[in-house]
Design an enzyme around this catalytic site. Structure first.
Site, PDB file in Angstrom:
ATOM      1  CD  GLU A   1      -2.886  -1.185   0.441  1.00  0.00           C
ATOM      2  OE1 GLU A   1      -3.276  -0.096  -0.012  1.00  0.00           O
ATOM      3  OE2 GLU A   1      -3.353  -2.268   0.097  1.00  0.00           O
TER       4      GLU A   1
ATOM      5  CB  CYS B   1      -2.644   6.471   2.333  1.00  0.00           C
ATOM      6  SG  CYS B   1      -3.954   5.561   3.188  1.00  0.00           S
TER       7      CYS B   1
HETATM    8  P1  NAP Z   1       8.241   4.816   4.818  1.00  0.00           P
HETATM    9  O1  NAP Z   1       9.395   5.658   5.120  1.00  0.00           O
HETATM   10  O2  NAP Z   1       8.228   4.024   3.566  1.00  0.00           O
HETATM   11  O3  NAP Z   1       8.072   3.875   6.094  1.00  0.00           O
HETATM   12  C1  NAP Z   1       7.047   2.932   6.178  1.00  0.00           C
HETATM   13  C2  NAP Z   1       7.483   1.784   7.054  1.00  0.00           C
HETATM   14  O4  NAP Z   1       8.561   1.105   6.414  1.00  0.00           O
HETATM   15  C3  NAP Z   1       8.001   2.209   8.419  1.00  0.00           C
HETATM   16  O5  NAP Z   1       7.599   1.256   9.376  1.00  0.00           O
HETATM   17  C4  NAP Z   1       9.510   2.158   8.232  1.00  0.00           C
HETATM   18  O6  NAP Z   1      10.203   1.956   9.433  1.00  0.00           O
HETATM   19  C5  NAP Z   1       9.613   0.953   7.338  1.00  0.00           C
HETATM   20  N1  NAP Z   1      10.866   0.850   6.605  1.00  0.00           N
HETATM   21  C6  NAP Z   1      11.617   1.843   6.095  1.00  0.00           C
HETATM   22  N2  NAP Z   1      12.691   1.306   5.466  1.00  0.00           N
HETATM   23  C7  NAP Z   1      12.591  -0.037   5.594  1.00  0.00           C
HETATM   24  C8  NAP Z   1      13.391  -1.126   5.176  1.00  0.00           C
HETATM   25  N3  NAP Z   1      14.502  -0.947   4.469  1.00  0.00           N
HETATM   26  N4  NAP Z   1      13.003  -2.382   5.498  1.00  0.00           N
HETATM   27  C9  NAP Z   1      11.879  -2.587   6.198  1.00  0.00           C
HETATM   28  N5  NAP Z   1      11.086  -1.598   6.627  1.00  0.00           N
HETATM   29  C10 NAP Z   1      11.432  -0.333   6.320  1.00  0.00           C
HETATM   30  O7  NAP Z   1       6.886   5.631   4.781  1.00  0.00           O
HETATM   31  P2  NAP Z   1       6.338   6.653   5.861  1.00  0.00           P
HETATM   32  O8  NAP Z   1       7.126   7.882   5.725  1.00  0.00           O
HETATM   33  O9  NAP Z   1       6.209   6.015   7.204  1.00  0.00           O
HETATM   34  O10 NAP Z   1       4.856   6.843   5.348  1.00  0.00           O
HETATM   35  C11 NAP Z   1       4.504   7.807   4.400  1.00  0.00           C
HETATM   36  C12 NAP Z   1       4.151   7.171   3.089  1.00  0.00           C
HETATM   37  O11 NAP Z   1       3.286   6.067   3.281  1.00  0.00           O
HETATM   38  C13 NAP Z   1       3.418   8.127   2.195  1.00  0.00           C
HETATM   39  O12 NAP Z   1       4.051   8.152   0.966  1.00  0.00           O
HETATM   40  C14 NAP Z   1       2.031   7.539   2.048  1.00  0.00           C
HETATM   41  O13 NAP Z   1       1.458   7.714   0.799  1.00  0.00           O
HETATM   42  C15 NAP Z   1       2.224   6.114   2.332  1.00  0.00           C
HETATM   43  N6  NAP Z   1       1.029   5.550   2.943  1.00  0.00           N
HETATM   44  C16 NAP Z   1       0.239   4.715   2.233  1.00  0.00           C
HETATM   45  C17 NAP Z   1      -0.885   4.170   2.800  1.00  0.00           C
HETATM   46  C18 NAP Z   1      -1.755   3.209   2.055  1.00  0.00           C
HETATM   47  O14 NAP Z   1      -2.615   2.600   2.676  1.00  0.00           O
HETATM   48  N7  NAP Z   1      -1.602   3.041   0.772  1.00  0.00           N
HETATM   49  C19 NAP Z   1      -1.227   4.473   4.120  1.00  0.00           C
HETATM   50  C20 NAP Z   1      -0.406   5.357   4.811  1.00  0.00           C
HETATM   51  C21 NAP Z   1       0.714   5.883   4.213  1.00  0.00           C
HETATM   52  P3  NAP Z   1      10.908   3.176  10.216  1.00  0.00           P
HETATM   53  O15 NAP Z   1       9.834   4.095  10.627  1.00  0.00           O
HETATM   54  O16 NAP Z   1      11.565   2.488  11.335  1.00  0.00           O
HETATM   55  O17 NAP Z   1      11.852   3.777   9.226  1.00  0.00           O
END
Ligand code: NAP
Length: 522
Positions: A258, A297
């Site tokens: 997602e 999102c």
């Molecule tokens: P993110 O930086 O991609 O982080 C999401 C999750 O991934 C966090 O738990 C993060 O952990 C983890 N993560 C990061 N690098 C990783 C790796 N190499 N291996 C495993 N896990 C890893 O995104 P965000 O900044 O939290 O969220 C914002 C984005 O999410 C926005 O772009 C939004 O569009 C999207 N989003 C989508 C939805 C949907 O339902 N489609 C819902 C909400 C948000 P850490 O925090 O420990 O880095």
């Protein structure tokens, strides 16, 4: 004062990582709330414990019995609702209303899946469709079934919905019979941690069914095996990394993504400013721009308006945005809180500079002074409205998601083909909405948008009173979207279980298959 350390719950016990760890902040004041580290924590034995202890224990239960445990989990959250809302406000920068959206969303989703469990009953496998006759004789048939995968469901969540994100994924996986290891986004994980403390204390789930990794993921995803599932919510660039991990590429672990989405709201050509539908449209846009400071999102990022009405919409939105009080969610009267982290603030400001190359700033508050916040503190961004010229290409508006309180007005010619063409430039979205009572327009636009979206919301004055708007994800409807949105699918009632189950075609004589299914708990 000693800062609280938040431990992980792995292998059936609480474990702390090494070193000083990272600070979890209150994003309104930058006060340190707790510290977390996952350094040195062994992921492999934790995953194995879930597979070997949690998996068999859950599979021994029927779907209805698991549904009862999902129900108890929902009741536990309900009992502790006020505390969880409080944590969401301090660590997430949420207003009380934003925090309720997350926590109540979690409770409602757990309740909905408890009901799905009750409706499915005392089964362990699901029969998928009717038996298919394979030859001349009705005796030789094929029957599809779904049975629980024998791995662990790893859930990696985004920062914006620490309660709902955790619960919506866990409810579905646990109901399907898979143990869950959840990894909340580090910055807002105080709430997920407390939720887990409550869950562990209450001993609702058999040992190994629920695990929690606090802090950074480390090699977690690399350790996945072929029966495991990874459900990820977050940014597209993180998703791209996870898709390339060896568990997914080499061993066939299942992945659901997602990711980003440039959700659009389209105002139909028939809608006049004095109508209920117009009012409904404005309310939905305003709510999506400001709820959780636009960090949703499903939030509306692009606002398509027939050219003749764009000036009116611009003025009405700018007026309403000016009335939004921004500040510390603790302060009376504040309607919009800060962004979740300093990094999010940087990303939002960078994103707005990019959009400003293609559009004109219509509303923003330079020098914004948030209410109830120490001078210079907090990760605040101003509600921001932009507008592009009619017919402009505006590539950044259709390709860059600003995950904050911002949206862009895009004037169009008022006809469905142009609306569909512009919206689909977003290259795949979670949800887009149409506000119109013109059946021909709605029909053409709905069917035009459907291949590019997981959900299409039809907004009309007739449902204004009862509708939560396009930004609310409902457990009975699928959540996900093609292309940029990650090409994934979650929820959708019973449909959601399929991700955690294997579909198998059983081929043979009908009486034998009937016996097998009966003995196997279909
Ligand atoms: P993110 O930086 O991609 O982080 C999401 C999750 O991934 C966090 O738990 C993060 O952990 C983890 N993560 C990061 N690098 C990783 C790796 N190499 N291996 C495993 N896990 C890893 O995104 P965000 O900044 O939290 O969220 C914002 C984005 O999410 C926005 O772009 C939004 O569009 C999207 N989003 C989508 C939805 C949907 O339902 N489609 C819902 C909400 C948000 P850490 O925090 O420990 O880095």
């Amino acid at each position: 004062m000693k800062t609280t350390r938040l431990k992980s719950y792995l292998g059936g016990r609480w474990q702390d990582g090494e070193g000083e760890g990272e600070a979890l902040l209150n994003p309104a004041t930058e006060e340190v709330l707790a510290r977390v580290s996952s350094d040195g924590l062994l992921r492999a034995p934790a995953l194995e414990f879930a597979r070997t202890e949690g998996g068999p224990a859950l599979r021994a239960l029927t779907i209805k019995q698991r549904g009862d445990l999902v129900q108890k989990t929902g009741a536990l959250l309900q009992k502790n609702r006020d505390e969880l809302i409080g944590l969401s406000m301090t660590n997430g920068g949420n207003t009380r209303s934003d925090a309720k959206f997350d926590v109540d969303g979690a409770i409602a989703t757990l309740q909905a899946y408890a009901e799905t469990g009750a409706a499915l009953g005392d089964k362990r496998i699901l029969v998928d469709g009717e038996a298919i006759q394979l030859g001349r004789s009705p005796r030789l048939v094929g029957q599809h079934i779904l049975s629980t995968r024998h791995g662990v469901a790893v859930h990696v969540n985004a920062f914006n919905f620490p309660a709902w994100g955790l619960a919506e994924k866990a409810a579905v996986a646990l109901l399907a019979g898979m143990p869950v290891l959840t990894k909340p986004a580090t910055s807002s994980s105080l709430l997920a941690h407390r939720l887990f403390e409550l869950l562990v204390e209450a001993q609702i789930w058999p040992p190994g069914s629920v695990s929690l990794l606090m802090g950074r993921a480390g090699d977690l995803v690399d350790l996945l095996e072929g029966q495991d599932c990874l459900a990820f919510t977050g940014g597209a660039s993180t998703a791209a990394l996870l898709r390339q991990t060896s568990g997914v590429v080499m061993r066939g672990a299942r992945i659901n993504v997602e990711a980003d989405s440039l959700n659009a709201a389209v105002l139909g050509p028939d809608v006049t400013p004095d109508s209920e539908t117009y009012d409904f449209f404005l309310k939905d846009v305003l709510r999506d721009m400001t709820q959780k400071a636009g960090q949703k999102c499903t939030a509306i990022r692009r606002i398509l308006v027939p050219e003749a009405l764009s000036e009116r919409v611009r003025d009405d939105l700018a007026d309403r945005l000016s009335a939004i009080v921004v500040g510390n969610p603790d302060t009376e009267g504040v309607r919009m809180g800060p962004l979740a982290t300093a990094d999010q603030k940087t990303a939002v400001l960078d994103g707005l500079s990019l959009l400003a190359k293609d559009g004109r700033l219509v509303h923003s508050r330079p020098g914004l002074k948030p209410e109830g916040v120490p001078e210079g503190k907090g990760f605040f961004a101003s509600p921001t409205l932009l507008e592009v010229e009619p017919g402009a290409d505006a590539p950044s508006v259709h390709s860059h998601e600003v995950f904050g309180p911002a949206a862009t007005i895009i004037p169009y010619d008022g006809a469905a083909p142009q609306a569909v063409d512009l919206v689909s430039r977003g290259a795949g979205g979670l949800v887009s909405s149409l506000y119109s009572e013109d059946v021909a327009f709605v029909s053409e636009a709905t069917l035009g948008l459907a291949p590019f979206h997981g959900r299409v919301f039809l907004g009309s004055g007739k449902i204004a009173e009862m509708s939560p708007g396009p930004g609310t994800v409902l457990p009975g409807l699928v959540h996900g979207g093609p292309g940029r949105a990650g090409n994934g699918e979650e929820l959708g009632g019973e449909r959601g279980l399929a991700f955690y189950m294997q579909r198998t075609a059983i081929e043979g004589s009908r009486p034998l298959i009937d016996r097998v299914l009966k003995l196997g708990g279909a």
